[in-house]
Enzyme design. Structure first.
Site, PDB file in Angstrom:
ATOM      1  N   SER A 167       2.009  -2.210   7.616  1.00 60.57           N
ATOM      2  CA  SER A 167       2.663  -0.924   7.399  1.00 60.57           C
ATOM      3  C   SER A 167       3.625  -0.606   8.549  1.00 60.57           C
ATOM      4  O   SER A 167       4.540  -1.382   8.808  1.00 60.57           O
ATOM      5  CB  SER A 167       1.588   0.163   7.218  1.00 60.57           C
ATOM      6  OG  SER A 167       2.167   1.389   6.813  1.00 60.57           O
ATOM      7  N   ASP A 232       1.581   0.032  -4.583  1.00 60.29           N
ATOM      8  CA  ASP A 232       1.615   0.735  -3.292  1.00 60.29           C
ATOM      9  C   ASP A 232       2.243   2.111  -3.473  1.00 60.29           C
ATOM     10  O   ASP A 232       3.394   2.228  -3.893  1.00 60.29           O
ATOM     11  CB  ASP A 232       2.402  -0.091  -2.274  1.00 60.29           C
ATOM     12  CG  ASP A 232       2.205   0.380  -0.847  1.00 60.29           C
ATOM     13  OD1 ASP A 232       2.167   1.605  -0.627  1.00 60.29           O
ATOM     14  OD2 ASP A 232       2.101  -0.468   0.054  1.00 60.29           O
ATOM     15  N   HIS A 261      -1.782   0.848  -1.067  1.00 55.65           N
ATOM     16  CA  HIS A 261      -1.350   0.670   0.330  1.00 55.65           C
ATOM     17  C   HIS A 261      -2.509   0.320   1.254  1.00 55.65           C
ATOM     18  O   HIS A 261      -2.300  -0.361   2.264  1.00 55.65           O
ATOM     19  CB  HIS A 261      -0.666   1.948   0.826  1.00 55.65           C
ATOM     20  CG  HIS A 261       0.048   1.783   2.126  1.00 55.65           C
ATOM     21  ND1 HIS A 261       1.174   1.002   2.257  1.00 55.65           N
ATOM     22  CD2 HIS A 261      -0.210   2.291   3.365  1.00 55.65           C
ATOM     23  CE1 HIS A 261       1.588   1.048   3.513  1.00 55.65           C
ATOM     24  NE2 HIS A 261       0.774   1.800   4.209  1.00 55.65           N
TER      25      HIS A 261
END
Length: 308
Positions: A167, A232, A261
């Site tokens: 991320s 996601d 995610h």
């Protein structure tokens, strides 16, 4: 987001660091502290209950922790989960935006054991026991500091280091990978840029766009694995796909159908793909790279080569 919010975000003042801080950084209340270990000069880890550590006290004691100074004057918390001192690889892990090392400690041990690698993590400035503020410039300095710890404190060679970014952690990972060649790079749920996350219709990289991974990815010269969930909800799947298409040396990506995610690690293909990358593909790619280097050296030494 209202017009007033947009005005405050971009016009008061229009600094990339302010945009980045408002859009990306969510440091949790610290789940650990680093304290003196009696009369020893070493430091040890103290975890709060919120860290939800899943292993034994001896496992906790095996986590080496220390503070390291960055080029921007902050001290960042570092953690080494040395699962196997003779392991071939060490992961330099840059975590997501809403966790700290206390919450990641169990994951580091579990991942290290399953992959037979050592895992080195660090907290960004303003996270956990790290000093300073979470800013984009600090993020790059934090990663550089962590990288230098592996090279100097642990005497590791770049060819034994795997950069792993998740991320927001893909931002310093891409930045470092664009400047140094390593054994491999793993980009887990990467973003193209901050503006493209906040405003999906963005088609270009503006001068104030924070985290411009999309501009740096083409400079990564190490084998790179991209992992992204098709569902996601935070960083759209299109980000991972576009980053993959821009890489000079990609391997087959892992698109996890149905993953969001924060749950890719729960899918069995996650570990399977990592093992294949570490212990099959990197071995297969190494002879090709070495042969290319030898051929290049031979050509450059040839009396008929053009050296203009």
């Amino acid at each position: 987001m209202s017009c007033a919010d947009l005005f405050r975000l971009f016009c008061w003042p229009p600094l990339p660091s302010r945009i980045a801080a408002k859009l990306a950084f969510l440091p949790p209340e610290p789940t650990y502290s680093i304290i003196a270990d009696g009369d020893s000069p070493d430091l040890r880890l103290h975890l709060s209950e919120r860290a939800e550590f899943q292993f034994s006290d001896p496992d906790k004691a095996s986590l080496e922790v220390f503070l390291a100074p960055t080029a921007r004057g902050n001290n960042i918390a570092c953690m080494m989960a040395k699962v196997n001192p003779r392991s071939r690889f060490t992961l330099l892990f840059s975590h997501g935006n809403a966790v700290d090392l206390g919450q990641m400690s169990s994951f580091f041990i579990g991942l290290g054991r399953r992959l037979n690698v050592n895992v080195f993590g660090y907290d960004y400035s303003g996270y956990g026991a790290s000093t300073g503020r979470p800013l984009e410039k600090n993020l790059y300095a934090d990663m550089e500091c962590a990288w230098n710890q592996l090279l100097t404190r642990y005497k590791l060679q770049p060819e034994s280091i795997i950069l792993y970014g998740q991320s927001i952690g893909t931002v310093p990972t891409v930045d470092l990978a664009a400047r140094y060649k390593v054994a491999g790079v793993i980009l887990h749920s990467p973003l193209m840029s901050g503006m493209r996350v906040a405003f999906p219709e963005t088609q270009r990289t503006w001068f104030f766009d924070p985290f411009p991974n999309i501009e740096k990815a083409p400079r990564i010269q190490s084998p790179c694995l991209v992992i992204h969930g098709t569902d996601d909800e935070v960083i759209d799947f299109a980000h991972g796909l576009t980053i993959y298409e821009r890489l000079p040396k990609p391997v087959d990506p892992l698109w996890v159908v149905g993953a969001g995610h924060n749950d890719i690690e729960m899918f069995p293909q996650y570990l399977e793909r990592l093992r294949s990358f570490l212990y099959s593909e990197l071995d297969a790619l190494r002879p090709v790279a070495e042969a290319s280097a030898v051929e290049s050296d031979n050509n450059s030494d040839s009396p008929t080569s053009n050296s203009s």
